[in-house]
Motif scaffolding. Structure first.
Motif, PDB file in Angstrom:
ATOM      1  N   HIS A 210       0.868  -1.180   0.000  1.00 27.09           N
ATOM      2  CA  HIS A 210       0.000   0.000   0.000  1.00 27.09           C
ATOM      3  C   HIS A 210       0.906   1.232   0.000  1.00 27.09           C
ATOM      4  N   ILE A 211       0.808   2.032  -1.065  1.00 28.98           N
ATOM      5  CA  ILE A 211       1.639   3.229  -1.199  1.00 28.98           C
ATOM      6  C   ILE A 211       0.754   4.463  -1.039  1.00 28.98           C
ATOM      7  N   ARG A 212       1.079   5.294  -0.070  1.00 26.22           N
ATOM      8  CA  ARG A 212       0.417   6.588   0.073  1.00 26.22           C
ATOM      9  C   ARG A 212       1.291   7.632  -0.617  1.00 26.22           C
ATOM     10  N   ARG A 213       0.780   8.193  -1.708  1.00 27.01           N
ATOM     11  CA  ARG A 213       1.569   9.134  -2.500  1.00 27.01           C
ATOM     12  C   ARG A 213       0.892  10.500  -2.508  1.00 27.01           C
ATOM     13  N   THR A 214       1.716  11.544  -2.342  1.00 26.67           N
ATOM     14  CA  THR A 214       1.195  12.909  -2.413  1.00 26.67           C
ATOM     15  C   THR A 214       2.111  13.753  -3.286  1.00 26.67           C
ATOM     16  N   TYR A 215       1.509  14.459  -4.259  1.00 26.08           N
ATOM     17  CA  TYR A 215       2.242  15.398  -5.105  1.00 26.08           C
ATOM     18  C   TYR A 215       2.165  16.799  -4.500  1.00 26.08           C
ATOM     19  N   TYR A 216       3.289  17.540  -4.583  1.00 28.15           N
ATOM     20  CA  TYR A 216       3.367  18.898  -4.058  1.00 28.15           C
ATOM     21  C   TYR A 216       3.772  19.862  -5.163  1.00 28.15           C
ATOM     22  N   SER A 217       3.187  21.074  -5.097  1.00 27.28           N
ATOM     23  CA  SER A 217       3.588  22.120  -6.034  1.00 27.28           C
ATOM     24  C   SER A 217       4.890  22.752  -5.570  1.00 27.28           C
ATOM     25  N   ASP A 218       5.475  23.587  -6.437  1.00 22.70           N
ATOM     26  CA  ASP A 218       6.709  24.276  -6.049  1.00 22.70           C
ATOM     27  C   ASP A 218       6.458  25.322  -4.965  1.00 22.70           C
ATOM     28  N   GLN A 219       5.177  25.582  -4.652  1.00 17.89           N
ATOM     29  CA  GLN A 219       4.827  26.470  -3.552  1.00 17.89           C
ATOM     30  C   GLN A 219       4.588  25.689  -2.255  1.00 17.89           C
ATOM     31  N   GLY A 220       4.766  24.377  -2.319  1.00 16.51           N
ATOM     32  CA  GLY A 220       4.616  23.543  -1.129  1.00 16.51           C
ATOM     33  C   GLY A 220       3.198  23.068  -0.869  1.00 16.51           C
ATOM     34  N   ARG A 221       2.279  23.328  -1.793  1.00 16.71           N
ATOM     35  CA  ARG A 221       0.891  22.909  -1.586  1.00 16.71           C
ATOM     36  C   ARG A 221       0.679  21.487  -2.092  1.00 16.71           C
ATOM     37  N   PRO A 222       0.048  20.617  -1.298  1.00 13.38           N
ATOM     38  CA  PRO A 222      -0.343  19.301  -1.817  1.00 13.38           C
ATOM     39  C   PRO A 222      -1.432  19.477  -2.874  1.00 13.38           C
ATOM     40  N   VAL A 223      -1.221  18.911  -4.051  1.00 18.94           N
ATOM     41  CA  VAL A 223      -2.183  19.079  -5.135  1.00 18.94           C
ATOM     42  C   VAL A 223      -2.908  17.781  -5.485  1.00 18.94           C
ATOM     43  N   GLU A 224      -2.409  16.668  -5.004  1.00 16.52           N
ATOM     44  CA  GLU A 224      -3.065  15.373  -5.238  1.00 16.52           C
ATOM     45  C   GLU A 224      -2.504  14.374  -4.256  1.00 16.52           C
TER      46      GLU A 224
END
Length: 245
Positions: A210-224
């Motif tokens: 089970h992989i919990r993945r989070t993408y972050y913007s260059d502003q540090g905001r989680p976007v997905e």
């Protein structure tokens, strides 16, 4: 005590017979069989018994930022963006990678998802569930969550619809001016739920990653953020780490 060898497809003796032969209780045999079933070594067949599983080639899934590059694959129908890491992985090993998806907009975020996205519990999200197939066989599940306020009213509000369908999170976010700088993944082993086992075609309680993945913007905001489930017996997960010189 003579060593015994069972070949793929062989039916094992009953637990009572194995326990008697090796001098252990039936509960010990049962736990050992359940462990081997979860690892894909054995398989249980309802009303028939326990068998040695036929060996299956494991699919290699590469987790790497290098897989996020924008690529275009020509098709007879039209050009299709193929920014999906899964499609890249399957192409790399000569397999046909496709997926089925279902999207629901304006879904209230559960507490764990809200924490991962840095939003308040109950805030609206776009939720997309995926079933990934390699040469027609299920190899991966995923549930993706994106903040609704980030993508509402844009051409990427539906991850698998519109002009940016199939492009992957990085490319879709770039289309609305959001630069994804990095992702964080947390893998852990656990047993499959009954629903996961049914969708993946594996034994109930078989081992999965089970992989919990989070993408972050260059502003540090989680976007997905997404929960990715991969059956351990059918897939091996490899992390490719680029070295900056």
């Amino acid at each position: 005590m003579a060593e015994r060898v069972w070949e793929p497809g062989d039916r094992l003796p009953s637990r009572a017979q194995i326990g008697q032969e090796y001098g252990v209780g039936e509960n010990v045999v049962r736990r050992a069989q359940e462990l081997l079933i979860s690892q894909g070594v054995l398989e249980g067949r309802a009303g028939s018994g326990t068998y040695v599983a036929e060996p299956r080639e494991r699919v290699r899934v590469v987790r790497s930022s290098a897989r996020q590059r924008v690529r275009v694959v020509r098709s007879s129908a039209r050009e299709q963006p193929s920014g999906s890491p899964f499609r890249a992985d399957m192409n790399a090993v000569g397999r046909r990678g496709v997926w089925e998806s279902r999207t629901a907009a304006k879904v209230p975020a559960p507490a764990e998802i809200a924490a991962r996205l840095g939003i308040t519990e109950g805030e609206l999200c776009v939720r997309t569930t995926y079933e990934f197939l390699a040469d027609g066989k299920p190899v991966q599940l995923s549930a993706s969550w994106e903040p609704y306020d980030l993508i509402a009213g844009s051409l990427v509000v539906l991850p698998e619809g519109g002009p940016h369908a199939w492009a992957g999170v990085v490319n879709r976010m770039a289309a609305i001016g959001v630069t994804v700088s990095h992702a964080v993944e947390q893998p852990e082993p656990r047993m499959a739920t009954a629903e996961e086992a049914s969708l993946l075609g594996i034994q109930k309680a078989a081992l999965v990653t089970h992989i919990r993945r989070t993408y972050y913007s260059d502003q540090g905001r989680p976007v997905e953020t997404a929960d990715i489930v991969v059956p351990a017996a059918h897939c091996e997960i490899v992390y490719e780490i680029p070295i900056n010189r």
